[in-house]
Design a protein around this motif. Sequence first.
Motif, PDB file in Angstrom:
ATOM      1  N   ALA A 120      -0.549  -0.149   5.691  1.00 16.68           N
ATOM      2  CA  ALA A 120      -1.495   0.464   4.764  1.00 16.68           C
ATOM      3  C   ALA A 120      -1.722   1.938   5.047  1.00 16.68           C
ATOM      4  CB  ALA A 120      -2.830  -0.286   4.819  1.00 16.68           C
ATOM      5  N   ARG A 121      -1.523   2.354   6.279  1.00 14.70           N
ATOM      6  CA  ARG A 121      -1.890   3.714   6.668  1.00 14.70           C
ATOM      7  C   ARG A 121      -0.704   4.647   6.878  1.00 14.70           C
ATOM      8  NH1 ARG A 121      -6.375   1.980  11.301  1.00 14.70           N
ATOM      9  NH2 ARG A 121      -7.675   0.719   9.917  1.00 14.70           N
ATOM     10  N   LEU A 122       0.503   4.111   6.811  1.00 14.12           N
ATOM     11  CA  LEU A 122       1.669   4.901   7.203  1.00 14.12           C
ATOM     12  C   LEU A 122       1.824   6.163   6.361  1.00 14.12           C
ATOM     13  CD1 LEU A 122       4.084   5.068   9.087  1.00 14.12           C
ATOM     14  CD2 LEU A 122       5.401   3.739   7.424  1.00 14.12           C
ATOM     15  N   ARG A 123       1.668   6.063   5.069  1.00 16.03           N
ATOM     16  CA  ARG A 123       1.811   7.230   4.202  1.00 16.03           C
ATOM     17  C   ARG A 123       0.803   8.318   4.585  1.00 16.03           C
ATOM     18  NH1 ARG A 123       3.378   8.364  -1.167  1.00 16.03           N
ATOM     19  NH2 ARG A 123       3.722   6.180  -1.717  1.00 16.03           N
ATOM     20  N   TYR A 124      -0.439   7.904   4.848  1.00 16.68           N
ATOM     21  CA  TYR A 124      -1.493   8.870   5.154  1.00 16.68           C
ATOM     22  C   TYR A 124      -1.342   9.447   6.559  1.00 16.68           C
ATOM     23  CZ  TYR A 124      -3.387   6.601   1.040  1.00 16.68           C
ATOM     24  OH  TYR A 124      -3.544   6.089  -0.219  1.00 16.68           O
ATOM     25  N   ARG A 125      -1.008   8.578   7.502  1.00 21.94           N
ATOM     26  CA  ARG A 125      -0.866   9.033   8.887  1.00 21.94           C
ATOM     27  C   ARG A 125       0.277  10.015   9.040  1.00 21.94           C
ATOM     28  NH1 ARG A 125      -0.659   3.956  12.808  1.00 21.94           N
ATOM     29  NH2 ARG A 125      -0.470   5.640  14.326  1.00 21.94           N
ATOM     30  N   ALA A 127       1.325  12.030   6.584  1.00 19.59           N
ATOM     31  CA  ALA A 127       1.204  13.065   5.544  1.00 19.59           C
ATOM     32  C   ALA A 127       2.335  12.950   4.522  1.00 19.59           C
ATOM     33  CB  ALA A 127       1.171  14.451   6.163  1.00 19.59           C
ATOM     34  N   GLY A 128       2.691  11.716   4.185  1.00 12.62           N
ATOM     35  CA  GLY A 128       3.719  11.472   3.182  1.00 12.62           C
ATOM     36  C   GLY A 128       5.140  11.529   3.677  1.00 12.62           C
ATOM     37  N   GLU A 129       5.325  11.759   4.971  1.00 11.42           N
ATOM     38  CA  GLU A 129       6.685  11.831   5.501  1.00 11.42           C
ATOM     39  C   GLU A 129       7.351  10.464   5.523  1.00 11.42           C
ATOM     40  OE1 GLU A 129       9.103  13.664   9.364  1.00 11.42           O
ATOM     41  OE2 GLU A 129       6.914  13.707   9.317  1.00 11.42           O
ATOM     42  N   PHE A 130       6.559   9.425   5.751  1.00 15.22           N
ATOM     43  CA  PHE A 130       7.066   8.056   5.747  1.00 15.22           C
ATOM     44  C   PHE A 130       6.252   7.217   4.760  1.00 15.22           C
ATOM     45  CE2 PHE A 130       8.142   9.640   9.990  1.00 15.22           C
ATOM     46  CZ  PHE A 130       9.491   9.327  10.054  1.00 15.22           C
ATOM     47  N   ILE A 131       6.885   6.206   4.216  1.00 11.72           N
ATOM     48  CA  ILE A 131       6.207   5.273   3.318  1.00 11.72           C
ATOM     49  C   ILE A 131       6.463   3.852   3.789  1.00 11.72           C
ATOM     50  CG2 ILE A 131       6.264   6.805   1.309  1.00 11.72           C
ATOM     51  CD1 ILE A 131       8.714   5.247   0.322  1.00 11.72           C
ATOM     52  N   SER A 132       5.760   2.921   3.183  1.00 10.37           N
ATOM     53  CA  SER A 132       5.927   1.512   3.542  1.00 10.37           C
ATOM     54  C   SER A 132       6.101   0.699   2.261  1.00 10.37           C
ATOM     55  CB  SER A 132       4.706   1.020   4.332  1.00 10.37           C
ATOM     56  OG  SER A 132       4.909  -0.301   4.790  1.00 10.37           O
ATOM     57  N   PRO A 133       7.271   0.788   1.628  1.00  7.47           N
ATOM     58  CA  PRO A 133       7.488   0.133   0.332  1.00  7.47           C
ATOM     59  C   PRO A 133       7.858  -1.341   0.472  1.00  7.47           C
ATOM     60  CG  PRO A 133       9.446   1.336   0.950  1.00  7.47           C
ATOM     61  CD  PRO A 133       8.450   1.558   2.060  1.00  7.47           C
ATOM     62  N   MET A 134       6.968  -2.105   1.073  1.00  8.58           N
ATOM     63  CA  MET A 134       7.235  -3.540   1.252  1.00  8.58           C
ATOM     64  C   MET A 134       6.427  -4.358   0.254  1.00  8.58           C
ATOM     65  SD  MET A 134       5.007  -5.017   4.428  1.00  8.58           S
ATOM     66  CE  MET A 134       5.517  -3.857   5.676  1.00  8.58           C
ATOM     67  N   THR A 135       6.960  -5.493  -0.114  1.00  7.48           N
ATOM     68  CA  THR A 135       6.244  -6.456  -0.952  1.00  7.48           C
ATOM     69  C   THR A 135       6.158  -7.759  -0.187  1.00  7.48           C
ATOM     70  OG1 THR A 135       7.056  -5.430  -2.988  1.00  7.48           O
ATOM     71  CG2 THR A 135       6.211  -7.687  -3.148  1.00  7.48           C
ATOM     72  N   SER A 162      -7.838  -0.159   2.087  1.00  6.51           N
ATOM     73  CA  SER A 162      -7.287   0.980   1.365  1.00  6.51           C
ATOM     74  C   SER A 162      -5.812   1.160   1.722  1.00  6.51           C
ATOM     75  CB  SER A 162      -8.056   2.256   1.726  1.00  6.51           C
ATOM     76  OG  SER A 162      -9.413   2.147   1.363  1.00  6.51           O
ATOM     77  N   GLY A 163      -4.998   1.380   0.702  1.00  5.87           N
ATOM     78  CA  GLY A 163      -3.575   1.593   0.927  1.00  5.87           C
ATOM     79  C   GLY A 163      -2.719   0.386   0.642  1.00  5.87           C
ATOM     80  N   VAL A 164      -3.338  -0.761   0.349  1.00  5.00           N
ATOM     81  CA  VAL A 164      -2.609  -1.982   0.021  1.00  5.00           C
ATOM     82  C   VAL A 164      -2.948  -2.402  -1.406  1.00  5.00           C
ATOM     83  CG1 VAL A 164      -2.325  -4.446   0.543  1.00  5.00           C
ATOM     84  CG2 VAL A 164      -2.518  -2.790   2.402  1.00  5.00           C
ATOM     85  N   LYS A 165      -1.950  -2.790  -2.164  1.00  2.62           N
ATOM     86  CA  LYS A 165      -2.156  -3.284  -3.520  1.00  2.62           C
ATOM     87  C   LYS A 165      -2.080  -4.810  -3.504  1.00  2.62           C
ATOM     88  CE  LYS A 165      -0.307   0.986  -5.414  1.00  2.62           C
ATOM     89  NZ  LYS A 165       0.752   1.664  -6.187  1.00  2.62           N
ATOM     90  N   THR A 166      -2.856  -5.451  -4.380  1.00  6.13           N
ATOM     91  CA  THR A 166      -2.940  -6.909  -4.395  1.00  6.13           C
ATOM     92  C   THR A 166      -2.655  -7.422  -5.793  1.00  6.13           C
ATOM     93  OG1 THR A 166      -4.638  -6.800  -2.666  1.00  6.13           O
ATOM     94  CG2 THR A 166      -4.363  -8.900  -3.827  1.00  6.13           C
ATOM     95  N   VAL A 167      -1.662  -8.300  -5.910  1.00  7.21           N
ATOM     96  CA  VAL A 167      -1.183  -8.794  -7.199  1.00  7.21           C
ATOM     97  C   VAL A 167      -1.202 -10.319  -7.204  1.00  7.21           C
ATOM     98  CG1 VAL A 167       0.753  -8.796  -8.827  1.00  7.21           C
ATOM     99  CG2 VAL A 167       0.299  -6.761  -7.428  1.00  7.21           C
TER     100      VAL A 167
END
Length: 358
Positions: A120-125, A127-135, A162-167
């Motif tokens: 959930a925090r990787l993008r913010y920690r 500064a957008g250099e890494f993302i976590s595009p997992m489902t 914050s940082g996680v989407k729920t479907v």
Amino acid sequence: MEGSRPVSDMMSEAATETHGDTVQMNMIQAINSALDVMMGRDPAVVVMGEDVGYFGGVFRATAGLQQKYGKNRVFDTPITECGIIGVAVGMGAYGLRPVPEIQFADYIYPALDQLVSEAARLRYRSAGEFISPMTVRSPFGGGIFGGQTHSQSPEGIFTHVSGVKTVIPSTPYDAKGLLIAAIEDNDPVIFFEPKRIYNGPFDGHYDTPARSWAGHAHAQVPTGHYRIPLGEARVARAGEALTVLCYGTMVHVVENSVAEMGVDAEILDLRTLVPLDIEAIERSVRKTGRCMIVHEATRTSGFGAELSALVQERCFYHLEAPIERVTGFDTPYPHSLEWAYFPGPVRIREAINKILKD
């Protein structure tokens, strides 16, 4: 950096673009089709989890995928939820799009630290250099007499992060379109699949197991690629008398309860809890002046409490009656009393009658 690669070309396509013919599918088949489509389109998509490979998953959602795409892209993992999600975080940062399966939602708790503190925090920690595009796919909810360790509905925990989407889908068509959108999303998505309706909608009754599978078991689903944007609710039934907010299995329970009562209710299938389609909720509640919320999870701190607060904040002067909640009880999940635990037609009718009398 590979982990911060731009959104792939597929993300620029029209949100509702469809390819191929439509065929009859239940939710399991639709989920399998979504995974198949995405693995065929994007070599970065990998599927992992307990028994998802050779066996095809305990509910057969990944059946045939390892045979088609090989053991490097569809592979079994040890029984370690923390390890599954931890590996998926690393894969996403490296540039892959992992789709880990947690065999039952009840098993997801050992992975909370990886999901909350890392994914959930990787993008913010960074500064957008890494993302976590997992489902993260996981069957959730009751209906199979699984008891306390196979039947929980923990969606409220993740809507708080914050940082996680729920479907949470309620139909085969939505399940495929939402899963494709989730896999293409650059943020972590928790994709809860209501196992009660894996094999098709039912008549909405919870009084006996035998009646629960009545109804049509399939729906028309396109065989190719299409997306349903995250954050858009669906009007499952238009109406004027009151608004019912629900998702997952409860959509079918409410639909059948309302039909039996002959009430002109508007049923809003939220589909995604985060991001939430608050505009659709406002439109409906301001039109009807009444609101009922139905979910299977326990009442206290359930997502219905957040929905109630939002409706109260945004629609107060349009409300003609207090908001009602019909939910699971604040008890450990009762194995032998599963049917009494679920919100069912009797409790829904009582709540509707109370709202309409005010």
